[in-house]
Design an enzyme around this catalytic site. Sequence first.
Site: not given
Ligand code: K2U
Ligand code: ZN
Length: 173
Positions: A46, A137, A141
Amino acid sequence: MSKKEILIHPDPRLKKVAAPIDGVTDDLRALANDMLETMYDAPGIGLAAPQVGVSQRLIVLDCVKDPEAEPQPTVMFNPEVIWESDEKNVYEEGCLSIPEQFAEIERPAEVAVRWIDIDGDKQEAEFDALWATCVQHEIDHLNGVLFIDYLKPLKRQMITRKMQKLKRERARM
Ligand code: K2U
Ligand code: ZN
């Protein structure tokens, strides 16, 4: 298409409430595609426009984790949660703006979201599991909320100090 720099916490641009978009323009479509490229490269599942320094209500996500499955790039303008389940789910969250830091965050297990898609059409869908966590999430933001805002102050301060150190080290490179 070009990769964007991802802002690192603490940064005031990550705490602003993003402005709604009032029409899907070619520039916004190009930004959405640049955000998808940036997200896949990170890698992440995301990314929200404020994370690349654009204070507009745009998020991209693709929570398909099976490398054999078809990717599902999803672009949402003006996304809003219109229903959430009473049932909760806990997921260990991370954030591309807070690298290498993780914490268990509790959120509604299922949400219904309304948004405008990349073609400018109204969409509405229900999300569960990782998609539900991710879309909440990302919408956080857009409201200047980071997952560390749900932690106890001491834990949040520890993470913030680690990020300030990381930014100082990166500035010296
Ligand atoms: O918004 C962001 O920084 C991207 C996030 C999205 C996310 C965070 C927590 C849980 C779900 C989605 C992450 O950095 S994407 C990295 C990631 C990959 C797999 C699982 C969890 C987080
Ligand atoms: Zn984030």
